[in-house]
Motif scaffolding. Structure first.
Motif, PDB file in Angstrom:
ATOM      1  N   HIS A 167       0.833  -1.219   0.000  1.00 43.31           N
ATOM      2  CA  HIS A 167       0.000   0.000   0.000  1.00 43.31           C
ATOM      3  C   HIS A 167       0.862   1.262   0.000  1.00 43.31           C
ATOM      4  O   HIS A 167       0.504   2.261  -0.630  1.00 43.31           O
ATOM      5  CB  HIS A 167      -1.000  -0.008   1.164  1.00 43.31           C
ATOM      6  N   GLN A 168       2.019   1.191   0.667  1.00 48.54           N
ATOM      7  CA  GLN A 168       2.880   2.375   0.680  1.00 48.54           C
ATOM      8  C   GLN A 168       3.485   2.614  -0.710  1.00 48.54           C
ATOM      9  O   GLN A 168       3.582   3.751  -1.172  1.00 48.54           O
ATOM     10  CB  GLN A 168       3.986   2.204   1.721  1.00 48.54           C
ATOM     11  N   ILE A 169       3.861   1.507  -1.374  1.00 43.77           N
ATOM     12  CA  ILE A 169       4.457   1.619  -2.714  1.00 43.77           C
ATOM     13  C   ILE A 169       3.416   2.153  -3.697  1.00 43.77           C
ATOM     14  O   ILE A 169       3.666   3.111  -4.438  1.00 43.77           O
ATOM     15  CB  ILE A 169       4.989   0.241  -3.184  1.00 43.77           C
TER      16      ILE A 169
ATOM     17  N   PHE B  82      -7.283  -5.342   5.591  1.00 42.89           N
ATOM     18  CA  PHE B  82      -6.612  -6.606   5.865  1.00 42.89           C
ATOM     19  C   PHE B  82      -7.662  -7.692   6.075  1.00 42.89           C
ATOM     20  O   PHE B  82      -8.592  -7.513   6.854  1.00 42.89           O
ATOM     21  CB  PHE B  82      -5.723  -6.498   7.119  1.00 42.89           C
ATOM     22  N   THR B  83      -7.487  -8.813   5.372  1.00 42.02           N
ATOM     23  CA  THR B  83      -8.406  -9.937   5.505  1.00 42.02           C
ATOM     24  C   THR B  83      -7.637 -11.148   6.018  1.00 42.02           C
ATOM     25  O   THR B  83      -6.630 -11.524   5.414  1.00 42.02           O
ATOM     26  CB  THR B  83      -9.035 -10.251   4.120  1.00 42.02           C
ATOM     27  N   ALA B  84      -8.113 -11.733   7.103  1.00 35.35           N
ATOM     28  CA  ALA B  84      -7.493 -12.963   7.614  1.00 35.35           C
ATOM     29  C   ALA B  84      -8.198 -14.135   6.945  1.00 35.35           C
ATOM     30  O   ALA B  84      -9.386 -14.363   7.185  1.00 35.35           O
ATOM     31  CB  ALA B  84      -7.658 -13.033   9.122  1.00 35.35           C
TER      32      ALA B  84
ATOM     33  N   LEU C 188      -2.648  -0.806   9.728  1.00 35.81           N
ATOM     34  CA  LEU C 188      -3.549  -0.209   8.746  1.00 35.81           C
ATOM     35  C   LEU C 188      -4.700   0.588   9.340  1.00 35.81           C
ATOM     36  O   LEU C 188      -5.533   1.112   8.622  1.00 35.81           O
ATOM     37  CB  LEU C 188      -4.115  -1.319   7.849  1.00 35.81           C
ATOM     38  N   LEU C 189      -4.706   0.693  10.653  1.00 32.74           N
ATOM     39  CA  LEU C 189      -5.846   1.334  11.309  1.00 32.74           C
ATOM     40  C   LEU C 189      -6.137   2.732  10.771  1.00 32.74           C
ATOM     41  O   LEU C 189      -7.272   3.152  10.716  1.00 32.74           O
ATOM     42  CB  LEU C 189      -5.599   1.419  12.827  1.00 32.74           C
ATOM     43  N   ASP C 190      -5.073   3.429  10.373  1.00 29.49           N
ATOM     44  CA  ASP C 190      -5.285   4.826   9.963  1.00 29.49           C
ATOM     45  C   ASP C 190      -5.271   5.024   8.455  1.00 29.49           C
ATOM     46  O   ASP C 190      -5.050   6.112   7.985  1.00 29.49           O
ATOM     47  CB  ASP C 190      -4.225   5.718  10.630  1.00 29.49           C
ATOM     48  N   ASN C 191      -5.494   3.946   7.689  1.00 32.39           N
ATOM     49  CA  ASN C 191      -5.454   4.093   6.237  1.00 32.39           C
ATOM     50  C   ASN C 191      -6.747   3.537   5.645  1.00 32.39           C
ATOM     51  O   ASN C 191      -6.928   2.332   5.569  1.00 32.39           O
ATOM     52  CB  ASN C 191      -4.236   3.318   5.696  1.00 32.39           C
TER      53      ASN C 191
END
Ligand SMILES: C[S@@+](CC[C@H](N)C(=O)[O-])C[C@H]1O[C@@H](n2cnc3c(N)ncnc32)[C@H](O)[C@@H]1O
Length: 280
Positions: free
Chosen positions: A95-97, A132-134, A124-127
């Motif tokens: 996600h950063q890339i 995210f999927t487990a 990822l809480l702030d994005n």
């Protein structure tokens, strides 16, 4: 959870078994990460005795990921990414890339290792463009029904499905092909599949000997790990168009139309191969 209360970073999340090495944590240790336990470090030492270049493979794999995601976001115009078998968050994540190129790029990470789930969700809480999927990737029907994945695919826009160092964790080859086939079938036209995979050239040469010994020695910890031939890795792409330079050692890989990056650190015993393909 075991009775070992903390690791080096002081955190043990529910469901984490510290007594057995985890693929995600051992790999993270190769990248210099801190989320590991004695069981992971023990296996690391065993691997290093047979394949001292393993940390180089891990770094080359992350460099490949960075080049692929940047190319997809910048040149191919992809705005949606699924990183399947994402691993523990490290220096530069998908996600950063992607969001460095396009702040609106959306990313869904998938992994089933409890260490990854705990850290991935926290990161990822702030994005709000990243989820995210487990989930267990060997169950495509369940993964494809997951709301984050299903919503991304339902938009009908091209999606890049990245499976970096993941498919070789499925022991049976026919099952691996079927898993890949089901994900590719669900991708909208114009999508991409990017894979890196452990390879055994099967030619009796130094890489063949090394990975045969390596597979044997790590079987107790990673019983499903499978080194495969270039032909087998190629056929995981099904009838997709594999882009140049094809299925090659990461040291020889370059973005389509680009050049191989200079990387003197990569040795001759390179056992990780990668490629990118497009769905028409
Ligand atoms: C070697 S790490 C690779 C991490 C990252 N993709 C990279 O290339 O840097 C492999 C990851 O695949 C995950 N994985 C393996 N089998 C999986 C499965 N059946 N379902 C979900 N994740 C899986 C592991 O938990 C681990 O995090």
């Amino acid at each position: 959870m075991t009775d070992q209360p903390v690791n080096d970073s002081g955190l043990v999340a529910f469901g984490i078994d510290t007594t057995r090495p985890s693929v995600a944590r051992v790999y993270d240790y190769f990248l210099g990460g801190k989320d590991n336990y004695a069981s992971d470090r023990e296996l690391y030492e065993q691997i290093m005795k047979i394949a001292p270049e393993a940390p180089v493979w891990a770094r080359a794999n992350r460099r490949w990921l960075s080049e692929v995601v940047t190319w997809l976001a910048e040149e191919a115009g992809v705005r949606r990414f699924i990183d399947a078998g994402s691993g523990l968050p490290t220096a530069e994540n998908t996600h950063q890339i992607a969001q460095k190129v396009n702040a609106g790029a959306a990313v869904v990470y998938i992994d089933n290792d409890p260490s990854v789930v705990a850290h991935g969700r926290a990161l990822l809480l702030d994005n709000d463009r990243t989820q995210f999927t487990a989930a267990d990737l060997t169950k495509p029907e369940e993964v494809l029904a997951d709301p984050a994945v299903a919503t991304m695919l339902a938009a009908g826009e091209p999606v890049a499905l990245v499976m970096a160092l993941m498919l070789h964790h499925i022991a049976d080859y026919d099952e691996t092909r079927e898993v890949a086939r089901q994900y590719v079938a669900a991708l909208p036209p114009g999508s991409y599949l990017a894979i890196t995979h452990a390879c055994n050239p099967g030619d009796g040469g130094p890489v063949d000997l090394m990975v045969t010994e390596l597979a044997e020695k790590v079987r107790h910890a990673f019983p499903t790990l499978a080194f495969r031939s270039v032909e087998q890795i190629s056929s995981l792409f099904g009838d997709l168009e594999i882009l140049e330079p094809g299925v090659v050692r990461l040291a020889d890989w370059h973005v389509p139309g680009g050049r191989v990056a200079e990387d003197p650190a990569i040795g001759v015993r390179d056992a990780i191969y990668g490629a990118v393909a497009r769905k028409s």
